[in-house]
Enzyme design. Structure first.
Site, short mmCIF file in Angstrom:
data_model
loop_
_atom_site.label_atom_id
_atom_site.label_comp_id
_atom_site.label_asym_id
_atom_site.label_seq_id
_atom_site.Cartn_x
_atom_site.Cartn_y
_atom_site.Cartn_z
N PRO A 1 46.31 26.75 95.57
CG PRO A 1 48.45 26.41 96.68
CD PRO A 1 46.90 25.81 96.32
CD GLU A 2 43.93 28.94 91.27
OE1 GLU A 2 44.66 28.88 90.21
OE2 GLU A 2 43.21 27.87 91.22
CG HIS B 1 50.34 15.67 106.04
ND1 HIS B 1 49.76 14.38 105.03
CD2 HIS B 1 49.65 15.75 106.98
CE1 HIS B 1 48.67 14.13 105.90
NE2 HIS B 1 48.77 14.88 106.90
NE ARG C 1 42.59 17.65 98.54
CZ ARG C 1 41.71 18.24 97.99
NH1 ARG C 1 41.18 19.53 98.29
NH2 ARG C 1 40.82 17.47 97.16
#
Length: 275
Positions: A2-3, A93, A111
């Protein structure tokens, strides 16, 4: 990853709903990139004053202290208002959950490169370490061309890599860097200091335009990103070069090429983007 557009889309999706809410409970799952920095129970009873953004960080102002949230490589936030159907129980998660009087905020991060960090304020040493070296905000009024051009002129780094490191301007992630360099007709390997004033101005304008367009389209979803309401972004449908290796350039018809720079994929047109 995500930016800036994805983080801004995330912020806009829940900031107004959670502002003014009281924290009722906090739970933490498996360790994230950095520890929370405070006992979860210590946050109970504090009020959320608002949610801001700095680069790829969300800054949640509390009645006492500040939470810095980062989505890492694969993270996404979900927010479900108190009057909406509840989310299912936290999964393997889901690593941070904050219950408030306005609803539930949950960080999903397969992650675990994301983070939720408590600091006393922006002057806190950890906050200065994380935020202090960030460049200008491209969507703010303070994004200044003269300062931008001066930043380019001061660096021998290839222009694509300089955009990615965030020291001059924040938020131009890998997808967006390929796009704005194509639109400005600048080769990604050109040393930043060799970008002349005319092309620098075009690059400056395209950074603002492309990032604003990406926010308008809900960001980019390639694998993991979704907004707090569960919706995927659609900017990937607008790309001119990113992910189009071997396909014809939309401007000149030449084949789009793929180049590896610092282990990142760069897509470009060698005919349109000459050194």
């Amino acid at each position: 990853m995500p930016e800036l557009p994805e983080v801004e889309v995330t912020r806009r999706a829940f900031a107004s709903q959670i502002a003014g809410a009281q924290i009722l409970g906090v739970s933490v799952g498996k360790p994230l990139r950095w520890p929370l920095g405070v006992a979860p129970q210590a946050l109970v009873g504090r009020e959320v004053h608002g949610v801001r953004r700095r680069g790829k960080y969300l800054l949640m102002d509390l009645s006492e202290g500040l939470l810095l949230l980062h989505l890492g490589m694969s993270g996404s936030l979900r927010f479900v208002a108190a009057h909406e159907p509840a989310l299912p129980p936290a999964g393997v998660h889901d690593h941070f959950e904050m219950r408030t009087s306005a609803g539930l905020l949950r960080l999903h991060d397969p992650r675990r490169f994301g983070a939720v960090v408590y600091v006393l304020g922006e002057s806190d040493p950890l906050a200065r370490k994380l935020l202090g070296r960030l460049g200008m905000e491209p969507l703010d009024e303070g994004f200044d061309f003269q300062a931008f051009h001066a930043g380019l002129q001061a660096s021998r780094t290839p222009i694509k890599q300089l955009l990615l490191n965030g020291s001059v301007v924040v938020g131009v992630g890998n997808i967006y860097a390929s796009e704005v360099l194509f639109l400005a007709r600048i080769s990604p390997v050109t040393p930043a200091r060799e970008v002349g004033p005319r092309k620098a101005r075009r690059l400056f304008d395209e950074i603002r335009r492309v990032l604003a367009l990406a926010v308008q389209h809900g960001g980019t979803t390639l694998r993991d990103f979704s907004a707090p309401d569960g919706m995927a972004g659609h900017f990937q449908l607008q790309t001119r070069v990113y992910g189009r290796e071997g396909l014809p350039c939309t401007h000149c018809g030449a084949s789009i090429r793929l180049l590896k720079q610092a282990q990142r994929s760069t897509f470009y047109c060698a005919r349109c983007q000459k050194d």
